[in-house]
Enzyme design. Structure first.
Site, PDB file in Angstrom:
ATOM      1  N   HIS A  59       0.812  -1.217   0.000  1.00  0.00           N
ATOM      2  CA  HIS A  59       0.000   0.000   0.000  1.00  0.00           C
ATOM      3  C   HIS A  59       0.849   1.273   0.000  1.00  0.00           C
ATOM      4  O   HIS A  59       0.593   2.185   0.780  1.00  0.00           O
ATOM      5  CB  HIS A  59      -0.918   0.032   1.235  1.00  0.00           C
ATOM      6  CG  HIS A  59      -1.935  -1.050   1.275  1.00  0.00           C
ATOM      7  ND1 HIS A  59      -2.650  -1.357   2.431  1.00  0.00           N
ATOM      8  CD2 HIS A  59      -2.392  -1.902   0.308  1.00  0.00           C
ATOM      9  CE1 HIS A  59      -3.479  -2.354   2.183  1.00  0.00           C
ATOM     10  NE2 HIS A  59      -3.343  -2.702   0.909  1.00  0.00           N
ATOM     11  N   PRO A  60       1.867   1.400  -0.846  1.00  0.00           N
ATOM     12  CA  PRO A  60       2.681   2.620  -0.811  1.00  0.00           C
ATOM     13  C   PRO A  60       1.894   3.839  -1.298  1.00  0.00           C
ATOM     14  O   PRO A  60       1.209   3.778  -2.323  1.00  0.00           O
ATOM     15  CB  PRO A  60       3.846   2.301  -1.747  1.00  0.00           C
ATOM     16  CG  PRO A  60       3.291   1.299  -2.705  1.00  0.00           C
ATOM     17  CD  PRO A  60       2.338   0.471  -1.899  1.00  0.00           C
TER      18      PRO A  60
END
Length: 538
Positions: free
Chosen positions: A475-476
């Site tokens: 989930h960057p």
């Protein structure tokens, strides 16, 4: 260099880029170019939900990034999957439809000074492209491009975990997507009758024959082209077997970057937009100094606790049996249901690590399986995994080029567990997991913790164990964050325009100033929907 003229050039055919291409090309007077470095979305394992096991860590569908060695992970580096191909990360993600919490978007509005980012303001943009199995209502939409359905399988071990969570004081919830996701429930997924429903399928296939939409796959953007402070196009390197090797996609109106939280800051830095000292280190002339480019990287670190069980079915035992594999294949072939429709996680739980939090700051992804890491075989014994992440980490990392060569991978430093607050939450999360598993609902199956192991007890040891069992949940966000004029590290304003430049906008997860409280695909779609509305209104 050969050039072609368009009104809009979109860099990145992922989750956001596919939606943008659909919306911007709806005006037949505007010529739109969508550039995607990967290939087409025509591989069978993209469509079968469990195919993520074959798509992650496969260069056909994954950029194959790795992080730097991270002190928070006790010196480990990890694989950092990012989707490659028309559909981007929606080709390989968990398919979980999760918006986050009301507080996330109200916080964005406060950070940007723009009430257009509050929960109440963005909710219509979530609903616009949604086709929910629930039908249309206050919180959900129907008839949109993104199909959201219930999962087409069930596991008793997960039902028992939900019951155990209830016994530990965590209630059930019928819907995670109403602004407060507290409780436990089965995740809803972006699938259509047991088939992965990714952004390429949703937004590009229905409009692919529009004469004003030009889609260039196997075409990597290598540099933005500027005339003064205005971005006028994109230099493209063609990896296909047709057309010139290098060409220029010129934009009369705007270039929109949708290459994601890794690709977007990398392209900006390669084009001379970023921190001057970083650019000088690699011999790149400064086009525009923006020190925030690539900074503020945030991600959810999942702590994967695993437990052996007895007397109950898990995927481990089914997948390690030829008969079990055959039955799973037949169920999918004839019914489009069963384990082959599995998202990586089926049961979700949102709760607080302590009473000091007013909304959940933890998310569980509970799975009826166990393995050492994605890509490895399942364990030979029955087991389940209760993976828990800190939804609002205070640790911040960065994305920085390591070379002026566009083909060189950037440095990705996540800096996990680098703050005392994050280490405290990690220890509390592991303790909460143990409390849930100790409840009567699971005791008949004699759960035995083997990751990290019952010998780990003190807060300090638990925090260190978190570094051993922790890994990215993919989930960057945040590497080109929105902010106000007095924010030295802001990269875009609240209308997603790159600060100090003209003709250049960003619409992807990199613009999020803070990470949302859950999976990030649905919020990225919302950002793209808002960006399209802004561009069309202009």
């Amino acid at each position: 260099m050969d050039s072609q003229q368009f009104d809009y050039v979109i860099v990145g055919g992922g989750t956001a880029g596919c939606l943008l291409a659909n919306r911007l090309s709806a005006d037949p007077s505007k010529r739109v170019c969508l550039l995607e470095a990967g290939g087409e979305d025509n591989w069978i394992w993209i469509n079968i939900p469990v195919g993520y096991l074959y798509c992650i860590a496969n260069p056909r569908t994954d950029w194959m990034f790795r992080t730097t060695k991270d002190a928070g992970l006790n010196g480990r580096d990890i694989h950092y999957a990012r989707g490659r191909g028309l559909g981007g990360c929606s080709l390989i993600n968990a398919m979980i439809y999760m918006r986050g919490q009301k507080r996330d978007y109200d916080q964005w509005a406060a950070i940007t000074g723009d009430p257009a980012w509050t929960w109440d303001s963005v909710l219509p943009y979530f609903r616009k492209h949604e086709d929910s199995h629930r039908g249309s209502g206050q919180f959900h939409g129907s008839g949109g491009e993104i199909r959201v359905e219930e999962q087409r399988l069930s596991w008793k071990i997960l039902d028992q975990f939900a019951q155990a969570a209830e016994q530990a004081g965590i209630p059930r919830t019928p819907d995670f997507n109403t602004g407060n996701n507290a409780g436990s429930g089965r995740f809803e997924v972006t699938q259509k009758t047991g088939v992965r429903w990714h952004a390429g399928k949703a937004f590009i296939r229905p409009v692919r024959k529009r004469p004003n939409l030009v889609i260039r796959s196997l075409s990597q953007a290598v540099r933005l082209v500027f005339e003064g402070s205005r971005c006028v196009g994109v230099e493209v390197r063609n990896a296909g077997d047709t057309g010139p090797a290098t060409w220029l996609a010129r934009a009369r109106d705007e270039v929109v970057l949708s290459a994601g939280a890794i690709g977007t800051p990398q392209l900006l830095q390669l084009s001379g937009v970023g921190a001057p000292e970083l650019l000088a280190r690699h011999g790149i002339a400064v086009t525009h100094a923006l020190p925030g480019v690539g900074e503020n990287l945030q991600d959810h670190l999942q702590l994967r606790m695993a437990f052996k069980v007895r007397g109950i079915k898990t995927l481990n035992t089914m997948a390690n049996s030829l008969w079990g594999k055959a039955m799973m294949g037949l169920e999918y072939a004839f019914l489009r249901s069963g384990p082959l429709t599995m998202a990586p996680s089926q049961l979700g739980v949102f709760w607080r690590s302590s009473d000091e939090h007013d909304t959940p700051n933890l998310q569980y992804h509970v799975q009826p399986l166990s393995l050492d890491k994605f890509g490895d075989p399942l364990h030979a014994f029955p087991a389940f995994t209760a993976s828990v992440c800190n939804l609002r980490p205070s640790s911040r990392g960065h994305v920085r080029i390591q070379s002026s060569d566009p083909a060189a991978k950037p440095e990705i430093h996540c800096n996990y567990l680098s703050t005392e607050a994050d280490r405290k939450v990690a220890a509390a999360a592991l303790r909460l997991t143990r409390r849930i598993v100790s409840m009567p609902a699971l005791q008949a199956y004699q759960p035995q913790e083997f990751l990290p192991g019952p010998q780990v007890q003190s807060d300090a040891d638990l925090a260190r164990a978190a570094g051993d069992i922790g890994t990215t949940i993919f989930h960057p966000v945040g590497t080109c964050r929105m902010g106000m004029a007095d924010d030295a590290l802001a990269v875009v304003d609240s209308r997603l325009r790159v600060i100090g430049l003209q003709g250049l906008r960003i619409a992807d997860a990199s613009v999020m100033p803070t990470i949302t409280s859950g999976n990030t695909n649905a919020p990225t779609l919302m950002v793209a929907e808002r960006a399209a509305a802004m561009i069309l209104a202009r």
